[in-house]
Design an enzyme around this catalytic site. Structure first.
Site, PDB file in Angstrom:
ATOM      1  N   ARG A  90       5.952  -3.010   0.782  1.00 11.98           N
ATOM      2  CA  ARG A  90       6.146  -3.760  -0.459  1.00 11.98           C
ATOM      3  C   ARG A  90       5.834  -2.835  -1.640  1.00 11.98           C
ATOM      4  O   ARG A  90       4.677  -2.673  -2.020  1.00 11.98           O
ATOM      5  CB  ARG A  90       5.238  -4.986  -0.492  1.00 11.98           C
ATOM      6  CG  ARG A  90       5.545  -6.009   0.588  1.00 11.98           C
ATOM      7  CD  ARG A  90       4.539  -7.151   0.544  1.00 11.98           C
ATOM      8  NE  ARG A  90       4.838  -8.177   1.530  1.00 11.98           N
ATOM      9  CZ  ARG A  90       4.077  -9.262   1.727  1.00 11.98           C
ATOM     10  NH1 ARG A  90       2.975  -9.422   0.999  1.00 11.98           N
ATOM     11  NH2 ARG A  90       4.419 -10.154   2.637  1.00 11.98           N
TER      12      ARG A  90
ATOM     13  N   ASP B  95       5.494  -1.496  -5.447  1.00 13.71           N
ATOM     14  CA  ASP B  95       5.019  -2.149  -6.661  1.00 13.71           C
ATOM     15  C   ASP B  95       6.051  -2.098  -7.777  1.00 13.71           C
ATOM     16  O   ASP B  95       7.092  -1.434  -7.673  1.00 13.71           O
ATOM     17  CB  ASP B  95       3.733  -1.472  -7.149  1.00 13.71           C
ATOM     18  CG  ASP B  95       2.558  -1.713  -6.222  1.00 13.71           C
ATOM     19  OD1 ASP B  95       2.547  -2.742  -5.520  1.00 13.71           O
ATOM     20  OD2 ASP B  95       1.639  -0.868  -6.200  1.00 13.71           O
TER      21      ASP B  95
ATOM     22  N   ARG C 291      -0.553   6.448  -5.773  1.00 13.62           N
ATOM     23  CA  ARG C 291      -0.648   6.678  -7.213  1.00 13.62           C
ATOM     24  C   ARG C 291      -2.057   7.078  -7.626  1.00 13.62           C
ATOM     25  O   ARG C 291      -2.241   7.864  -8.571  1.00 13.62           O
ATOM     26  CB  ARG C 291      -0.192   5.436  -7.965  1.00 13.62           C
ATOM     27  CG  ARG C 291       1.316   5.181  -7.857  1.00 13.62           C
ATOM     28  CD  ARG C 291       1.693   3.835  -8.433  1.00 13.62           C
ATOM     29  NE  ARG C 291       1.245   3.717  -9.808  1.00 13.62           N
ATOM     30  CZ  ARG C 291       1.093   2.540 -10.429  1.00 13.62           C
ATOM     31  NH1 ARG C 291       1.347   1.397  -9.783  1.00 13.62           N
ATOM     32  NH2 ARG C 291       0.691   2.505 -11.677  1.00 13.62           N
TER      33      ARG C 291
END
Length: 259
Positions: free
Chosen positions: A50, A52, A202
């Site tokens: 999934r 972002d 990230r």
């Protein structure tokens, strides 16, 4: 029911992410709406990961179940037609058995991150890279990345809203390379693991950029990892430099037998 595996490419800029949300555009929602044009009713597709808001994909994998049996090329073409004008493309489609599950059958997920180093504003690469103005120390970033490889408690690099049961994950690879291009110097991050925590990649890249810029040292990266404290993480990189690049399965459903 007939199950199909889909390999999907998308630009994440206009979406709230992969996952369907009411009243917001999502990649999952676009594809499920396209499926409803081919078979009436609600559809639920399952993806390998999934992504972002704002994150792109070159090799997302999902599976769907349809009552009608489709010739893969026709299904592929029909879905792409009905996904218009959204920046979502089905780049491959193959029939699979019910034993195949896009998420649970996955053995490894590979993410790619791009940093562009140059002073003039990015134009052609805007929205596809994280731009920084100064050069980065590749060797220092590589030394810091080596600290993260292996099995660790990654609490420091985990979003506070992460729903994973444990912060302990095994990072298989984190390779960094420098690429000289016509439009500037790019730094590419190749990150691989069976699964990731929310915002983990990230968080890695944001902290590694600090090392490359000279604000942190490789030892600071180790200290941050050992702290097991989200407050010890460097800044989280923006989403638009991140791509879900590839998903590995025991048997690649998209492999073609050479003719």
């Amino acid at each position: 029911m007939h199950r199909y595996a889909l390999k999907i490419e998308y630009n994440g800029a206009p979406f709230v992410g992969w996952q369907r949300q009411n009243d917001h555009a999502s990649v999952q929602g676009v594809i499920e709406a396209a499926l409803s044009k081919l078979q009436k009713g609600d559809h639920t597709i399952t993806a390998a990961g999934r992504t972002d808001k704002g994150v792109h994909a070159m090799g997302q994998v999902a599976h769907c179940d349809l009552e009608q049996e489709w010739e893969p090329f026709r299904l592929w073409e029909a879905l792409n037609y009905h996904c218009k004008p959204h920046p979502v493309a089905i780049v491959d489609c193959v029939p699979v058995t019910e034993a195949f599950h896009a998420r649970f059958s996955a053995l490894e997920r590979r993410y790619h991150f791009r940093i562009l180093s140059r002073r003039p504003p990015a134009t052609l690469q805007a929205g596809l890279v994280w731009q920084v103005k100064g050069p980065l120390n590749l060797e220092a970033m590589q030394d810091a990345a080596a600290v993260l490889v292996g099995q660790h408690d990654f609490t420091t690099f985990r979003s506070t809203i992460c729903q994973a049961k444990t912060p302990v994950k095994t990072l298989d690879r984190l390779d960094i390379s420098r690429i000289e291009t016509e439009w500037g110097t790019e730094y590419h991050f190749d990150v691989r693991a069976r699964s990731f925590l929310h915002n983990q990649v990230r968080s890695f890249v944001g902290s590694l950029e600090r090392v490359g810029a000279g604000t942190w040292t490789p030892q600071d990266m180790k200290n941050a990892l050992d702290a097991r404290d989200r407050a010890a993480c460097g800044p989280v990189s923006p989403p638009h430099g991140l791509y879900l690049a590839h998903v590995t399965y025991d048997a690649d459903p998209f492999a073609r037998i050479p003719t």
